[in-house]
Design an enzyme around this catalytic site. Structure first.
Site, PDB file in Angstrom:
ATOM      1  N   CYS A  85       0.833  -1.201   0.000  1.00  0.00           N
ATOM      2  CA  CYS A  85       0.000   0.000   0.000  1.00  0.00           C
ATOM      3  C   CYS A  85       0.869   1.252   0.000  1.00  0.00           C
ATOM      4  O   CYS A  85       1.566   1.524   0.966  1.00  0.00           O
ATOM      5  CB  CYS A  85      -0.926   0.002   1.213  1.00  0.00           C
ATOM      6  SG  CYS A  85      -1.786   1.566   1.429  1.00  0.00           S
ATOM      7  N   CYS A 125       0.028   4.481   0.085  1.00  0.00           N
ATOM      8  CA  CYS A 125      -0.362   5.597   0.943  1.00  0.00           C
ATOM      9  C   CYS A 125       0.026   5.369   2.400  1.00  0.00           C
ATOM     10  O   CYS A 125       0.374   6.306   3.104  1.00  0.00           O
ATOM     11  CB  CYS A 125      -1.855   5.880   0.826  1.00  0.00           C
ATOM     12  SG  CYS A 125      -2.898   4.443   1.070  1.00  0.00           S
TER      13      CYS A 125
END
Length: 137
Positions: free
Chosen positions: A46, A48
């Site tokens: 991921c 972010c």
């Protein structure tokens, strides 16, 4: 499961800085049960959240000050059995990746779930961890 060519550079970001790669359940159990303090980051693709978690963890162990005795990592969606074993020791917290755990003598003493990481700068993550190190290491 993620392909190795995708995961390898994200693993290397930590292992090249001295983090032990816990890619089996046995390695996870051994690491968690060590005496002293053990930092465990459940790494993730991921961007972010993990994109801030990895640099934040690295910042937290740089320079002066208290630090964990052992630095470890495992990778969600890749080290499947290892992550499953790690998560069994993170109760009462639900599965979360990325996430960062600090164990002291086998007991979970500090935990950052994804929602504590996502949207926070690496510096903020590092500061949170440094405060935990000051208390538990």
């Amino acid at each position: 499961m993620y392909p190795e060519e995708m995961v390898a550079p994200m693993k290397a970001q930590l292992t090249n800085k001295g983090f032990e790669d816990l890619n089996t359940s046995e390695k996870v159990l051994k690491a968690i049960k060590q005496s002293g303090t053990t930092l465990l980051i459940i790494n993730s693709v991921c961007g972010c959240a993990a994109g801030g978690a990895r640099p934040g963890v690295l910042l937290s162990v740089e320079g002066e000050g208290k630090k964990p005795d052992h630095l470890t990592t495992t990778f969600a969606g890749f080290d499947v059995d290892a992550v499953k074993t790690a998560r069994e020791h993170l109760a009462p917290f639900p599965p979360s990746s990325p996430s960062i755990a600090l164990f002291k003598d086998g007991e979970l003493v500090h935990f950052l779930e994804r929602h504590h990481i996502e949207g926070h700068s690496p510096e903020m993550i590092a500061e949170n961890l440094k405060q935990a190190y000051a208390e538990f290491c």
